[in-house]
Design an enzyme around this catalytic site. Sequence first.
Site, mmCIF file in Angstrom:
data_model
loop_
_atom_site.group_PDB
_atom_site.id
_atom_site.type_symbol
_atom_site.label_atom_id
_atom_site.label_comp_id
_atom_site.label_asym_id
_atom_site.label_seq_id
_atom_site.Cartn_x
_atom_site.Cartn_y
_atom_site.Cartn_z
ATOM 1 C CE LYS A 102 -4.219 -1.832 1.994
ATOM 2 N NZ LYS A 102 -5.151 -1.834 3.115
ATOM 3 C CE LYS A 147 -5.639 -8.730 -0.713
ATOM 4 N NZ LYS A 147 -6.198 -8.258 0.471
ATOM 5 C CE LYS A 207 -12.441 -4.558 2.216
ATOM 6 N NZ LYS A 207 -12.851 -4.264 3.563
HETATM 7 P P1 TYM Z 1 -10.391 -6.534 5.370
HETATM 8 O O1 TYM Z 1 -11.474 -5.596 5.716
HETATM 9 O O2 TYM Z 1 -9.401 -6.138 4.339
HETATM 10 O O3 TYM Z 1 -10.980 -7.906 4.922
HETATM 11 C C1 TYM Z 1 -11.949 -8.585 5.705
HETATM 12 C C2 TYM Z 1 -11.727 -10.082 5.643
HETATM 13 O O4 TYM Z 1 -11.814 -10.550 4.299
HETATM 14 C C3 TYM Z 1 -10.673 -11.351 3.997
HETATM 15 N N1 TYM Z 1 -10.364 -11.228 2.560
HETATM 16 C C4 TYM Z 1 -10.325 -12.250 1.698
HETATM 17 N N2 TYM Z 1 -10.525 -13.561 1.868
HETATM 18 C C5 TYM Z 1 -10.422 -14.349 0.776
HETATM 19 N N3 TYM Z 1 -10.122 -13.889 -0.464
HETATM 20 C C6 TYM Z 1 -9.912 -12.570 -0.678
HETATM 21 N N4 TYM Z 1 -9.639 -12.120 -1.891
HETATM 22 C C7 TYM Z 1 -10.013 -11.684 0.439
HETATM 23 N N5 TYM Z 1 -9.870 -10.342 0.590
HETATM 24 C C8 TYM Z 1 -10.082 -10.082 1.891
HETATM 25 C C9 TYM Z 1 -9.570 -10.785 4.883
HETATM 26 O O5 TYM Z 1 -8.522 -11.718 5.077
HETATM 27 C C10 TYM Z 1 -10.326 -10.499 6.151
HETATM 28 O O6 TYM Z 1 -10.444 -11.652 6.944
HETATM 29 N N6 TYM Z 1 -7.081 -6.035 9.008
HETATM 30 C C11 TYM Z 1 -8.326 -6.651 8.695
HETATM 31 C C12 TYM Z 1 -9.451 -6.236 9.616
HETATM 32 C C13 TYM Z 1 -9.151 -6.402 11.067
HETATM 33 C C14 TYM Z 1 -9.159 -7.621 11.788
HETATM 34 C C15 TYM Z 1 -8.864 -7.279 13.129
HETATM 35 C C16 TYM Z 1 -9.372 -8.951 11.414
HETATM 36 C C17 TYM Z 1 -8.883 -5.409 11.950
HETATM 37 N N7 TYM Z 1 -8.704 -5.949 13.209
HETATM 38 C C18 TYM Z 1 -8.771 -8.262 14.132
HETATM 39 C C19 TYM Z 1 -9.284 -9.908 12.419
HETATM 40 C C20 TYM Z 1 -8.981 -9.570 13.746
HETATM 41 C C21 TYM Z 1 -8.715 -6.247 7.278
HETATM 42 O O7 TYM Z 1 -8.259 -5.265 6.769
HETATM 43 O O8 TYM Z 1 -9.626 -6.988 6.703
#
Ligand code: TYM
Length: 331
Positions: free
Chosen positions: A111, A193, A196
Site C-alpha cells: 500500500k 487476490k 476492494k
Molecule cells: P479486510 O477488511 O481487508 O478484509 C476482511 C476479511 O476478508 C478477507 N479477505 C479475503 N478472503 C479471501 N479472499 C480474498 N480475496 C479476500 N480479501 C479479503 C480478509 O482476510 C479479512 O479476513 N485487518 C483486517 C481487519 C481487522 C481484523 C482485526 C481482522 C482489523 N482488526 C482483528 C481480524 C482480527 C482487514 O483489513 O480486513
Amino acid sequence: MQKLFSGVQPSGNLHIGNYLGAVKQWVTLQEQAESIFCVVDLHAITVPQDPEVLRKKTLEIAKIYLASGIDPTKSTLFVQSHVAAHSELAWILNTVARMGDLDKMTQYKDKSQKEGETTSIGLYDYPVLMAADILLYDTEVVPVGDDQLQHIELARTLARRFNERFGETFVVPEGRIQKEGARIMGLDDPTKKMSKSAPSEYNYISLTDDEATVLRKIKKAVTDSGTDITYSDDLSDAEASRPALRNLINIYSLFSRKTPGEIVEMYAGKGYGDFKVDLAAVISGFLTPFQERLASISDEEVKAILEAGAVKARAQAEAKMKQVRERVGLL
Ligand code: TYM
C-alpha cells in the site's frame, strides 16, 4: 468455550472474497465459540475516507454481518471506535512493537508503495491496532483470509513479548483460514487476490451486485488456455493448475456445496460458456436472498445491536486494560 474475534474494515465494496474468506466461516464458528465481530472503522481511516460515506459503510458492514447469519443473541457485534480501549492498548503495544516488526509487513509495503511519502503513520501502525483488537479479549482464534495471517503473527509476537516483559497478561492467538476460501483471486487477474480497492470493477463481485451485473462480470472473467473444465491441486505447475479456472471452480464450490470434483464431472464435454452461465446463477442464488435480508434491516435496528454490543465489549476490554495499566506501571 473458545474465544473468537474477527473484523472487517468499512471501506470500499465488500466482495464475495471477504464473504467466502471470512464472514461465511464466522457464521458456523459462532455456534462453537464465544464470538466477537467488530466493524473496524479506525483501521479504515488509515487511508482518507469521506466522513459521511464512512458512517454509512460502518452501518452497512454491520448489516452485512446480520444478513450473513451472525446472530446478535449468540455473538457480540460492535464498532471499534465505540470501545476506546482499542486505541489505548494500541498505544501501549506501540511501545513493545519494533520498527523491525512493522517493516516486514507485506500489506503495508504494497500500500505504501502506491502512496509514497504521503503514506500515513496510521497505515504503518495498522497491524499494532489489529493486535490490540485481538489481544483485548483473550482471543484464541481469529478466522480470516490468508492475507491477514502475517498481521496475526505480529499479534502473537507482541503478546509473547509483553508477557515476557510484564508477566502473563495476554493469550497468544491463532489465525484460522479455510482451505479453499482463504484466497479468492481477482476475476480479471488470477495472480492477485480479489480486492476492494482494485481499479477495475471486473476484479470482484460485490455483495450488492444484481443478477445482470454478476452475469456480465463472470462472462468477462479471464480464463486460461484450453476449453474443457478441469481442476488440479498441483499449484506448482501453472499450466496444469489453470489458476483462473481453479478460482472460478472454487467460488462455484463454496456457493453450491459441491466439491470441485463433482463440478468437473458436471461439465464433462461442455465448455466455458455453460459453466460461466451456471456459475453466475449459483452466485446470484446466494446474493439475491442475501440482498433481500440486507434491505430488510433498518438503521435503528442495527444501531441498537451495535450499542448493546459496545456495552458488552467495553466491560471486557476495561477489565483487561486495568490489568495492562497496572503491569506497565501507569498510576
Ligand atoms: P479486510 O477488511 O481487508 O478484509 C476482511 C476479511 O476478508 C478477507 N479477505 C479475503 N478472503 C479471501 N479472499 C480474498 N480475496 C479476500 N480479501 C479479503 C480478509 O482476510 C479479512 O479476513 N485487518 C483486517 C481487519 C481487522 C481484523 C482485526 C481482522 C482489523 N482488526 C482483528 C481480524 C482480527 C482487514 O483489513 O480486513
